[in-house]
Motif scaffolding. Structure first.
Motif, mmCIF file in Angstrom:
data_model
loop_
_atom_site.group_PDB
_atom_site.id
_atom_site.type_symbol
_atom_site.label_atom_id
_atom_site.label_comp_id
_atom_site.label_asym_id
_atom_site.label_seq_id
_atom_site.Cartn_x
_atom_site.Cartn_y
_atom_site.Cartn_z
ATOM 1 N N ASP A 104 0.820 -1.203 0.000
ATOM 2 C CA ASP A 104 0.000 0.000 0.000
ATOM 3 C C ASP A 104 0.858 1.258 0.000
ATOM 4 O OD1 ASP A 104 0.816 -0.114 2.716
ATOM 5 O OD2 ASP A 104 -0.995 0.914 3.351
ATOM 6 N N LYS A 105 0.225 2.372 -0.295
ATOM 7 C CA LYS A 105 0.914 3.658 -0.434
ATOM 8 C C LYS A 105 1.710 4.019 0.823
ATOM 9 C CE LYS A 105 1.706 7.500 -2.681
ATOM 10 N NZ LYS A 105 2.451 7.524 -3.929
ATOM 11 N N ASN A 106 1.184 3.686 2.007
ATOM 12 C CA ASN A 106 1.857 4.012 3.265
ATOM 13 C C ASN A 106 2.940 3.006 3.630
ATOM 14 O OD1 ASN A 106 0.110 6.209 3.624
ATOM 15 N ND2 ASN A 106 -1.423 4.887 4.568
ATOM 16 N N GLU A 107 3.089 1.976 2.801
ATOM 17 C CA GLU A 107 4.061 0.901 3.047
ATOM 18 C C GLU A 107 3.807 0.205 4.383
ATOM 19 O OE1 GLU A 107 8.173 1.658 1.907
ATOM 20 O OE2 GLU A 107 7.524 3.475 0.853
ATOM 21 N N SER A 108 2.530 0.119 4.769
ATOM 22 C CA SER A 108 2.193 -0.519 6.038
ATOM 23 C C SER A 108 1.501 -1.877 5.854
ATOM 24 C CB SER A 108 1.301 0.396 6.874
ATOM 25 O OG SER A 108 0.101 0.662 6.185
ATOM 26 N N THR A 109 0.963 -2.122 4.658
ATOM 27 C CA THR A 109 0.259 -3.378 4.420
ATOM 28 C C THR A 109 0.757 -4.019 3.132
ATOM 29 O OG1 THR A 109 -1.721 -2.524 5.503
ATOM 30 C CG2 THR A 109 -1.998 -4.473 4.135
ATOM 31 N N ARG A 110 1.275 -5.226 3.274
ATOM 32 C CA ARG A 110 1.726 -6.014 2.118
ATOM 33 C C ARG A 110 0.797 -7.224 2.022
ATOM 34 N NH1 ARG A 110 6.576 -5.936 -0.479
ATOM 35 N NH2 ARG A 110 7.437 -4.665 1.196
ATOM 36 N N ARG A 111 0.210 -7.420 0.832
ATOM 37 C CA ARG A 111 -0.689 -8.554 0.616
ATOM 38 C C ARG A 111 -0.113 -9.418 -0.502
ATOM 39 N NH1 ARG A 111 -5.085 -4.665 1.716
ATOM 40 N NH2 ARG A 111 -6.031 -5.381 3.659
ATOM 41 N N THR A 112 -0.023 -10.705 -0.233
ATOM 42 C CA THR A 112 0.505 -11.645 -1.210
ATOM 43 C C THR A 112 -0.550 -12.686 -1.536
ATOM 44 O OG1 THR A 112 2.732 -11.356 -0.311
ATOM 45 C CG2 THR A 112 2.358 -13.293 -1.687
ATOM 46 N N THR A 113 -0.748 -12.921 -2.821
ATOM 47 C CA THR A 113 -1.682 -13.940 -3.296
ATOM 48 C C THR A 113 -0.925 -14.898 -4.191
ATOM 49 O OG1 THR A 113 -3.500 -12.357 -3.259
ATOM 50 C CG2 THR A 113 -3.822 -14.349 -4.570
ATOM 51 N N ASP A 114 -0.949 -16.182 -3.832
ATOM 52 C CA ASP A 114 -0.346 -17.218 -4.667
ATOM 53 C C ASP A 114 -1.451 -17.900 -5.452
ATOM 54 O OD1 ASP A 114 2.461 -17.049 -4.052
ATOM 55 O OD2 ASP A 114 1.980 -17.827 -2.066
ATOM 56 N N LEU A 115 -1.236 -18.047 -6.745
ATOM 57 C CA LEU A 115 -2.213 -18.673 -7.630
ATOM 58 C C LEU A 115 -1.669 -20.024 -8.077
ATOM 59 C CD1 LEU A 115 -2.810 -15.477 -9.762
ATOM 60 C CD2 LEU A 115 -4.249 -16.315 -7.910
ATOM 61 N N SER A 116 -2.520 -21.050 -8.020
ATOM 62 C CA SER A 116 -2.079 -22.383 -8.435
ATOM 63 C C SER A 116 -3.230 -23.132 -9.071
ATOM 64 C CB SER A 116 -1.545 -23.161 -7.232
ATOM 65 O OG SER A 116 -2.573 -23.358 -6.287
ATOM 66 N N ASP A 117 -2.903 -24.217 -9.745
ATOM 67 C CA ASP A 117 -3.906 -25.079 -10.359
ATOM 68 C C ASP A 117 -4.842 -24.273 -11.258
ATOM 69 O OD1 ASP A 117 -5.002 -27.551 -10.898
ATOM 70 O OD2 ASP A 117 -6.415 -27.447 -9.221
ATOM 71 N N ILE A 118 -4.250 -23.460 -12.133
ATOM 72 C CA ILE A 118 -5.012 -22.584 -13.017
ATOM 73 C C ILE A 118 -5.479 -23.369 -14.237
ATOM 74 C CG2 ILE A 118 -4.876 -20.539 -14.494
ATOM 75 C CD1 ILE A 118 -2.714 -19.499 -12.541
ATOM 76 N N HIS A 119 -6.771 -23.217 -14.549
ATOM 77 C CA HIS A 119 -7.347 -23.850 -15.731
ATOM 78 C C HIS A 119 -8.044 -22.770 -16.547
ATOM 79 C CE1 HIS A 119 -6.696 -27.906 -14.164
ATOM 80 N NE2 HIS A 119 -7.018 -27.384 -12.986
ATOM 81 N N VAL A 120 -7.832 -22.779 -17.847
ATOM 82 C CA VAL A 120 -8.434 -21.791 -18.730
ATOM 83 C C VAL A 120 -9.619 -22.425 -19.456
ATOM 84 C CG1 VAL A 120 -8.014 -20.286 -20.710
ATOM 85 C CG2 VAL A 120 -6.225 -20.643 -19.021
ATOM 86 N N ASN A 121 -10.718 -21.684 -19.514
ATOM 87 C CA ASN A 121 -11.924 -22.151 -20.210
ATOM 88 C C ASN A 121 -12.314 -23.550 -19.754
ATOM 89 O OD1 ASN A 121 -11.963 -19.738 -21.658
ATOM 90 N ND2 ASN A 121 -10.622 -20.581 -23.220
ATOM 91 N N ALA A 122 -12.416 -23.736 -18.453
ATOM 92 C CA ALA A 122 -12.663 -25.059 -17.872
ATOM 93 C C ALA A 122 -14.138 -25.331 -17.605
ATOM 94 C CB ALA A 122 -11.853 -25.199 -16.593
ATOM 95 N N GLY A 123 -15.022 -24.651 -18.281
ATOM 96 C CA GLY A 123 -16.442 -24.923 -18.119
ATOM 97 C C GLY A 123 -16.997 -24.455 -16.786
#
Length: 147
Positions: A104-123
């Motif tokens: 964030d702009k104040n450098e007080s909050t860091r958020r990390t999101t890990d993405l896995s098992d990604i499927h494209v156009n999987a119905g």
């Protein structure tokens, strides 16, 4: 429906945030249009208009087989008011992001999101996005749209 539901199952807390002005139609993921600053699947010129992009050297704790890009919001953009930086790790083979980290702009909050098992156009069906009903002693709040 213009609302984002954020559930913390460990704490039994649910927050529903109205992320779109009532009656407004927007693409929530498009840079500069929606509230989610995902530089994924965007036109190159749109990303470069909003951010300065630098390739970062690989670090030992980076996800394997990725390229690390750091995006710094350009002054005067909506992203500059909220973020100091957005880091994206992109898989060399699939070209999909596997990690996104925001500071964030104040450098007080860091958020990390890990993405896995990604499927494209999987119905994917609408029912796949339906959350189960809350049972038990959950704390639930709503945050209406605020500009």
């Amino acid at each position: 429906d213009g609302w984002l539901t954020d559930r913390n199952y460990d704490l039994k807390q649910e927050i529903r945030r109205q992320v779109v002005k009532p009656g407004q139609q927007v693409n929530l993921l498009k840079l500069g249009e929606g509230p989610f600053p995902l530089p994924i699947g965007q036109k190159r010129q749109d990303v470069l208009a909003a951010f300065t992009v630098q390739k970062s050297p690989a670090a030992k704790d980076d996800p394997a087989g990725t390229v690390h890009l750091q995006l710094s919001p350009k002054p005067g953009t909506s992203f500059d008011r909220k973020f100091k930086s957005i880091d994206v790790w992109v898989d060399d083979r699939s070209h999909f992001p596997v990690r996104i980290e925001t500071l964030d702009k104040n450098e007080s909050t860091r958020r990390t999101t890990d993405l896995s098992d990604i499927h494209v156009n999987a119905g994917v069906k609408d029912a796949d996005f339906e959350l189960p009903k809350l049972e038990g002693d959950w704390q639930s709040t709503q945050e209406p749209y605020a500009e």
